[in-house]
Scaffold this motif. Sequence first.
Motif, PDB file in Angstrom:
ATOM      1  N   VAL A  44       0.840  -1.197   0.000  1.00 14.42           N
ATOM      2  CA  VAL A  44       0.000   0.000   0.000  1.00 14.42           C
ATOM      3  C   VAL A  44       0.876   1.247   0.000  1.00 14.42           C
ATOM      4  N   GLY A  45       1.924   1.237   0.811  1.00 14.35           N
ATOM      5  CA  GLY A  45       2.819   2.384   0.876  1.00 14.35           C
ATOM      6  C   GLY A  45       3.487   2.667  -0.459  1.00 14.35           C
ATOM      7  N   ALA A  46       3.895   1.627  -1.161  1.00  7.33           N
ATOM      8  CA  ALA A  46       4.523   1.815  -2.473  1.00  7.33           C
ATOM      9  C   ALA A  46       3.541   2.448  -3.458  1.00  7.33           C
ATOM     10  N   LEU A  47       2.301   2.008  -3.425  1.00 13.76           N
ATOM     11  CA  LEU A  47       1.290   2.574  -4.318  1.00 13.76           C
ATOM     12  C   LEU A  47       0.978   4.022  -3.953  1.00 13.76           C
ATOM     13  N   GLY A  52       0.697   9.364  -5.187  1.00 15.59           N
ATOM     14  CA  GLY A  52       0.304  10.467  -4.317  1.00 15.59           C
ATOM     15  C   GLY A  52      -0.007  11.751  -5.054  1.00 15.59           C
ATOM     16  N   ALA A  53       0.871  12.158  -5.976  1.00 19.94           N
ATOM     17  CA  ALA A  53       0.653  13.406  -6.702  1.00 19.94           C
ATOM     18  C   ALA A  53      -0.582  13.313  -7.592  1.00 19.94           C
ATOM     19  N   ALA A  58      -6.361  14.663  -8.452  1.00 19.60           N
ATOM     20  CA  ALA A  58      -7.748  14.232  -8.643  1.00 19.60           C
ATOM     21  C   ALA A  58      -8.650  14.801  -7.550  1.00 19.60           C
ATOM     22  N   VAL A  59      -8.160  14.843  -6.303  1.00 14.83           N
ATOM     23  CA  VAL A  59      -8.923  15.469  -5.225  1.00 14.83           C
ATOM     24  C   VAL A  59      -9.179  16.936  -5.557  1.00 14.83           C
ATOM     25  N   ALA A  60      -8.135  17.627  -6.035  1.00 16.32           N
ATOM     26  CA  ALA A  60      -8.283  19.043  -6.393  1.00 16.32           C
ATOM     27  C   ALA A  60      -9.308  19.229  -7.502  1.00 16.32           C
ATOM     28  N   ALA A  61      -9.303  18.329  -8.493  1.00 13.57           N
ATOM     29  CA  ALA A  61     -10.277  18.428  -9.588  1.00 13.57           C
ATOM     30  C   ALA A  61     -11.699  18.232  -9.071  1.00 13.57           C
ATOM     31  N   GLY A  86      -4.082  11.274   1.055  1.00 10.87           N
ATOM     32  CA  GLY A  86      -3.467  10.281   1.919  1.00 10.87           C
ATOM     33  C   GLY A  86      -4.472   9.381   2.605  1.00 10.87           C
ATOM     34  N   GLN A  87      -5.685   9.886   2.824  1.00 10.24           N
ATOM     35  CA  GLN A  87      -6.716   9.085   3.467  1.00 10.24           C
ATOM     36  C   GLN A  87      -7.229   7.955   2.578  1.00 10.24           C
ATOM     37  N   LEU A  88      -6.838   7.973   1.308  1.00 10.61           N
ATOM     38  CA  LEU A  88      -7.296   6.939   0.386  1.00 10.61           C
ATOM     39  C   LEU A  88      -6.529   5.630   0.539  1.00 10.61           C
ATOM     40  N   GLU A  89      -5.645   5.551   1.517  1.00 10.12           N
ATOM     41  CA  GLU A  89      -4.899   4.316   1.742  1.00 10.12           C
ATOM     42  C   GLU A  89      -5.826   3.114   1.904  1.00 10.12           C
TER      43      GLU A  89
END
Length: 207
Positions: A44-47, A52-53, A58-61, A86-89
């Motif tokens: 999960v961390g690798a993904l 992340g960017a 996408a959140v901003a859009a 980050g909450q999408l983990e």
Amino acid sequence: IERGVSRRVKRLVDDEQNELLDALRRSRRNITVSGLLPDTDEQVGALMELLGADLTDAVAAGAASVAARSGTPVALGRANLERLAGQLETAIAARLVNPWRDEVATMISAEPDRGQLSERLRSAYRERKTVALPELAPGVVLGAYNVGGAAAANPGPGLDWVLDHGGEPAEAHLARIRGGDPAGLIEVLSAPEVPVGCRCMLVTRPG
């Protein structure tokens, strides 16, 4: 964003496949998921690091779409956008990691012959890259878009699900999303009863 995410995830999965097959060849003991794959948190961390960017964009859009519909500027700030992404983990784990780990575990338990297991894993990886990931990876981006929309909406807005590219409806879960509560939306996106291929978009109802 979706095309970029799909490409990056496929490259990561290519590397994962090579490492898994190498671990299988070198294994001299009972084969387990933990012996072939990194642990769940590492995957999960690798993904999250990889995407992340993209998820933040996408959140901003999603937030900008609410501003455009309401005519009211929405200023969440980059730090807040990154925090929401980050909450999408949990959604990443539920959609991209856990189902695959379960599938690998099933193949290991069903196939005692290492040569046959290697072939089954190769075939499963091909299907994952050509069939599953083109649907699942963009779906995570769409989830980030929805999170941005929920975060930018005023408390208690009218929120509607609309189908995107023939996805499954999720109206039954709308009651679990409270206006302006992205955490509630992430919980819905991560729920096991919500179809893995769900490509539903959350939009604000005019007025």
